[in-house]
Design an enzyme around this catalytic site. Structure first.
Site, mmCIF file in Angstrom:
data_model
loop_
_atom_site.group_PDB
_atom_site.id
_atom_site.type_symbol
_atom_site.label_atom_id
_atom_site.label_comp_id
_atom_site.label_asym_id
_atom_site.label_seq_id
_atom_site.Cartn_x
_atom_site.Cartn_y
_atom_site.Cartn_z
ATOM 1 N N ASP A 297 0.847 -1.185 0.000
ATOM 2 C CA ASP A 297 0.000 0.000 0.000
ATOM 3 C C ASP A 297 0.894 1.251 0.000
ATOM 4 O OD1 ASP A 297 -3.023 0.716 0.347
ATOM 5 O OD2 ASP A 297 -2.022 1.961 1.843
ATOM 6 N N TYR A 413 -2.171 11.443 2.146
ATOM 7 C CA TYR A 413 -3.036 11.726 0.997
ATOM 8 C C TYR A 413 -3.025 13.215 0.655
ATOM 9 C CZ TYR A 413 -4.799 7.026 1.807
ATOM 10 O OH TYR A 413 -4.897 5.658 1.967
ATOM 11 N N HIS A 471 -6.748 -6.998 -1.091
ATOM 12 C CA HIS A 471 -5.776 -5.927 -0.880
ATOM 13 C C HIS A 471 -4.812 -6.200 0.268
ATOM 14 C CE1 HIS A 471 -4.143 -1.893 -0.914
ATOM 15 N NE2 HIS A 471 -4.399 -1.789 0.378
#
Length: 485
Positions: A297, A413, A471
């Site tokens: 990730d 982010y 994931h």
């Protein structure tokens, strides 16, 4: 006349220890007389193997062989036989593999360039044809990215302190002595430069040398203070070659628990680190010069960029789910995100405080996140139980986020554009270290299709694919392998 050019020595200034320092350590380890190797080198004179290698007349392997013979002769004549384990090759291997870049001096050089100064490495160096030449290549490659010019004695046929090498440097750089500052850890190398009118700094202590450089340049930001409030968390187990495991969001080191715990048996040392300051942590706090980096990730993005910008620190790299793509200068990264509906949650994270309020209101949302593959918006209020995180494991995650909150991880982010701009500086560069990319067939966010074409940018890439996996690869596949859901 204003100073506008700074010359840096390599061994002892930008790279520590210096060769003389490495000699001293080796002599002490074998209980040899102090300065034994230096006396052998000096005694051989300007036509000795060390001097000839510095001028590029012979390469490292021949220098080592001839020095070995000179050491034996010197020891015999002084009545002090060498230990059976004595090896000149080992001295130079230790210098290469155990040395480390002086990050404070390197940062100072970068700051100087950002403030309009030109910078140059001026070093006595040999042509490295030895078994550790890949390390030399990585160090020099890094320096050439950060300095205007790298001048190696072995490629110009002159060595410090011969005044002609300083004249050569000034000629190539089109500079006058009064415009130049020179840093070296050997005063004999500085003396002819001073006599020419160059300002010199003898480097014995990094902080003192940088303070002197700061005063000469008039730039107050050369000695950068540590970033306030930055903390690194890691879990360490085992011994031996280092494997650094980097996690993503909303995870912690605990998502690597199935891989970390078995390390007790296999003898490999593994570390998990939460922030991008990986280089500085490994260098300053752990004394580790190189590691294998494996990331999932956001951690995958970190390790790919680590391999791109700091390849000298990377033994090998592996990405789980997260593909590598060079930054596209034609399309703003946020526009790329907006064009992919599956990444809508990343837009939701952009406004500071909004996502934090929702997530911290009910930390059991972690169950939702892990069940839904990372999409937090538009999911049911009462999500189904997670198949990979429940009970005590879930409660451990919850306790960690109660302690630290969500602001710091969500800021990853919010920093995407700044990271994109940084990565643009390497848009045409390739990742040349050995690499592995593992894709998961049921990851609907980081779909395997996103990794197509990676081999164009990573020549040594090996592929792995797990079709029946979502994931959360490192947690899912371990449980499946052990007979779980």
């Amino acid at each position: 006349m204003a100073r506008r050019l700074v010359l840096f020595d390599l061994g002892g200034v930008l790279f520590t220890p210096s060769p003389l320092g490495a000699f001293g350590r080796y002599e002490a380890s074998l209980h040899l007389p102090r300065n034994f190797l230096q006396n052998v080198i000096v005694g051989a004179g300007p036509d000795g193997p060390y001097a000839r290698a510095m001028r590029g007349e012979i390469a490292l392997s021949q220098m080592v062989s001839e020095l070995e013979e000179d050491c034996k002769k010197f020891a015999a004549s002084s009545g002090a036989p060498l230990p059976e384990t004595f090896s000149v090759a080992q001295v130079f291997e230790d210098f290469t593999t155990q040395g480390k870049l002086n990050t404070a001096v390197l940062q100072a050089a970068v700051t100087l360039r950002n403030n309009g100064f030109r910078t140059c490495v001026l070093t006595n160096n040999w042509i490295d044809d030895g078994p550790q030449r890949h390390i030399t290549a990585l160090v020099l490659s890094l320096l050439r990215r950060h300095f205007d010019l790298v001048i190696e004695s072995c490629h110009v046929g002159l060595k410090k302190p011969d005044p002609r090498i300083y004249e050569y440097a000034l000629g190539v750089l089109k500079a006058k002595p009064q415009e130049v500052i020179f840093l070296d850890d050997i005063d004999a190398n500085l003396k002819p430069a001073r006599e020419m009118g160059i300002a010199t700094i003898l480097v014995k202590d990094t902080d003192a040398a940088l303070k002197e450089l700061q005063d000469l340049c008039g730039i107050q930001q050369i000695m950068l203070p540590p970033a306030p409030g930055v903390q690194l968390h890691f879990v360490e187990m085992g011994n031996g070659p280092v494997v650094c495991l980097c996690h993503g969001f909303p995870e912690s080191w605990f998502s690597w628990r199935y891989q970390v715990m078995p390390s007790r048996a296999n003898g490999w040392q593994r570390e998990q680190i939460m922030k991008q300051s990986i280089c500085k942590h490994l260098e300053d706090n752990k004394g580790i010069s190189q590691a294998v980096f494996i990331g999932h990730d956001w951690g995958g993005a970190v390790v790919w960029n680590m391999s791109l910008f700091y390849p000298e620190r990377v033994r090998a790299v592996a990405g789980l789910n997260t593909p590598y793509r060079p930054a596209d200068p034609k399309v703003d990264i946020m526009e790329t995100i907006k064009a992919r509906p599956v990444f809508d949650y990343q837009l939701y994270f952009q406004e500071p405080g909004v996502a934090e309020l929702e997530l911290e209101k009910d930390l059991n949302v972690l169950t939702l996140s892990l069940s839904a593959g990372g999409l937090l918006v538009g999911m049911p209020e009462d999500p189904p139980p997670s198949q990979i995180l429940a009970g005590a494991d879930l409660q451990y995650f919850i306790r960690q986020f109660k302690k630290s909150g969500f602001r710091t991880p969500l800021n990853w982010y919010r920093n995407m554009r700044a990271n994109w701009l940084w990565r643009l500086s390497a848009k045409d560069r390739k990742i040349l270290v050995p690499a592995l990319m593992v894709t998961a067939g049921k990851d609907f966010v980081l779909h395997p299709n996103l990794s197509k074409g990676m081999e164009e940018w990573i020549p040594q890439l090996t592929w792995g694919h797990i079709e029946e996996c979502g994931h959360w690869t490192q947690m899912e596949r371990y449980r499946m392998h052990r007979g779980g859901v």
